[in-house]
Motif scaffolding. Structure first.
Motif, PDB file in Angstrom:
ATOM      1  N   THR A   7      62.737  39.712  39.259  1.00  2.00           N
ATOM      2  CA  THR A   7      61.337  39.381  39.556  1.00  2.00           C
ATOM      3  C   THR A   7      61.080  39.433  41.055  1.00  2.00           C
ATOM      4  OG1 THR A   7      61.237  37.955  37.605  1.00  2.00           O
ATOM      5  CG2 THR A   7      59.515  37.667  39.244  1.00  2.00           C
ATOM      6  N   PHE A  10      60.871  43.010  42.120  1.00  2.00           N
ATOM      7  CA  PHE A  10      59.606  43.570  41.639  1.00  2.00           C
ATOM      8  C   PHE A  10      58.462  43.145  42.566  1.00  2.00           C
ATOM      9  CE2 PHE A  10      55.751  43.514  39.050  1.00  2.00           C
ATOM     10  CZ  PHE A  10      55.792  44.782  38.464  1.00  2.00           C
ATOM     11  N   GLY A  11      58.408  41.855  42.894  1.00  2.00           N
ATOM     12  CA  GLY A  11      57.377  41.359  43.802  1.00  2.00           C
ATOM     13  C   GLY A  11      57.479  42.008  45.175  1.00  2.00           C
ATOM     14  N   TYR A  48      46.903  41.309  40.539  1.00  2.00           N
ATOM     15  CA  TYR A  48      48.106  41.438  39.713  1.00  2.00           C
ATOM     16  C   TYR A  48      47.997  40.582  38.463  1.00  2.00           C
ATOM     17  CZ  TYR A  48      52.799  41.331  37.968  1.00  2.00           C
ATOM     18  OH  TYR A  48      53.878  41.441  37.126  1.00  2.00           O
ATOM     19  N   THR A 137      49.341  47.381  42.805  1.00  2.00           N
ATOM     20  CA  THR A 137      49.453  46.041  42.221  1.00  2.00           C
ATOM     21  C   THR A 137      48.854  45.998  40.819  1.00  2.00           C
ATOM     22  OG1 THR A 137      49.278  45.065  44.424  1.00  2.00           O
ATOM     23  CG2 THR A 137      48.921  43.607  42.562  1.00  2.00           C
ATOM     24  N   GLY A 144      54.498  45.670  34.407  1.00  2.00           N
ATOM     25  CA  GLY A 144      55.366  44.497  34.511  1.00  2.00           C
ATOM     26  C   GLY A 144      55.316  43.620  33.275  1.00  2.00           C
ATOM     27  N   ILE A 149      58.160  40.670  32.702  1.00  2.00           N
ATOM     28  CA  ILE A 149      58.146  39.908  33.949  1.00  2.00           C
ATOM     29  C   ILE A 149      57.067  38.828  33.868  1.00  2.00           C
ATOM     30  CG2 ILE A 149      57.634  40.053  36.416  1.00  2.00           C
ATOM     31  CD1 ILE A 149      59.018  42.724  36.462  1.00  2.00           C
ATOM     32  N   THR A 154      55.200  35.993  39.335  1.00  2.00           N
ATOM     33  CA  THR A 154      55.104  37.226  40.119  1.00  2.00           C
ATOM     34  C   THR A 154      53.844  37.246  40.971  1.00  2.00           C
ATOM     35  OG1 THR A 154      56.259  38.353  38.311  1.00  2.00           O
ATOM     36  CG2 THR A 154      55.270  39.740  40.007  1.00  2.00           C
ATOM     37  N   LEU A 157      54.483  35.149  43.952  1.00  2.00           N
ATOM     38  CA  LEU A 157      55.376  35.860  44.867  1.00  2.00           C
ATOM     39  C   LEU A 157      54.614  36.915  45.652  1.00  2.00           C
ATOM     40  CD1 LEU A 157      58.682  36.430  42.841  1.00  2.00           C
ATOM     41  CD2 LEU A 157      58.435  35.179  44.977  1.00  2.00           C
ATOM     42  N   ILE A 158      53.751  37.658  44.968  1.00  2.00           N
ATOM     43  CA  ILE A 158      52.976  38.709  45.621  1.00  2.00           C
ATOM     44  C   ILE A 158      52.046  38.118  46.677  1.00  2.00           C
ATOM     45  CG2 ILE A 158      51.122  40.415  45.249  1.00  2.00           C
ATOM     46  CD1 ILE A 158      52.530  41.078  42.572  1.00  2.00           C
TER      47      ILE A 158
END
Length: 200
Positions: A7, A10-11, A48, A137, A144, A149, A154, A157-158
């Motif tokens: 994760t 990915f972020g 996202y 995104t 995702g 995910i 996430t 995180l983004i």
């Protein structure tokens, strides 16, 4: 690969292009406030989350045996798309309408987001820059969700990573000017690698 590390990667893949954009903005001596950076990060996180929930809504209609594969192929496609735009010779848009119609041009020439050439990105220019940064995104959110995910984690995180990447990029633009082209290909490469991992 552990789900937490996966994760995180990915972020990072979705957010790291903000660093390259910030570097180029700093290099061009274009100002952007901390509030503006936070607004862009919040919009990216919300974008996202919206697309991830859209993916969760679509997911039950797809055979679960194929959902993860579709998601992985989607990430590879997004990665290739952004690699293509990073490796193309930059085109500087001359008309405002052209920039709004093709926000990918802002990824090639971030100074194009400064529509009034004031040396500051503010107001609707923040929306334009957010739109450009959210292209991958939004698409990654759907993919995702297909590969399992967590949307909320996430998105957070983004939001955090985009804030940090933009701030760090703007402040270190001049020092990293020779490495910007190398940095700009990282998001595409990471998304392709993540997609391949999920395919195997």
């Amino acid at each position: 690969m552990g789900i937490v590390l996966f994760t995180f990667l990915f972020g990072l893949a979705v957010s790291v292009d903000s660093f390259g954009i910030g570097c180029m903005i700093g290099l061009k001596k274009i100002g952007i406030s901390k509030k503006g950076i936070c607004a862009i990060a919040c919009l990216s996180g919300c974008c996202y989350l919206l697309s991830a929930y859209l993916g969760e809504w679509i997911k039950p209609f797809i055979d679960q045996a194929y959902a993860e594969r579709f998601g992985a192929l989607g990430l590879i496609a997004i990665g290739l798309f952004f690699l293509f735009h990073c490796l193309r010779k930059p085109e500087k848009p001359t008309q405002e309408d052209n920039v709004w119609a093709q926000p990918t041009k802002v990824l090639q020439s971030p100074e194009a987001a400064d529509l009034d050439r004031s040396g500051q990105i503010k107001g609707r220019e923040l929306l334009l820059l957010s739109l450009a940064l959210s292209l991958d995104t939004f698409a990654a959110g759907i993919s995702g969700s297909f590969i399992g995910i967590d949307p909320n984690l996430t998105a957070c995180l983004i939001l955090i990573m985009t804030t940090f990447m933009l701030l760090a990029g703007v402040r270190s633009g001049e020092k990293l000017s020779k490495k910007i082209n190398n940095i700009s290909i990282l998001p595409g490469m990471l998304l392709i690698i993540i997609g391949l991992i999920k395919l195997v």
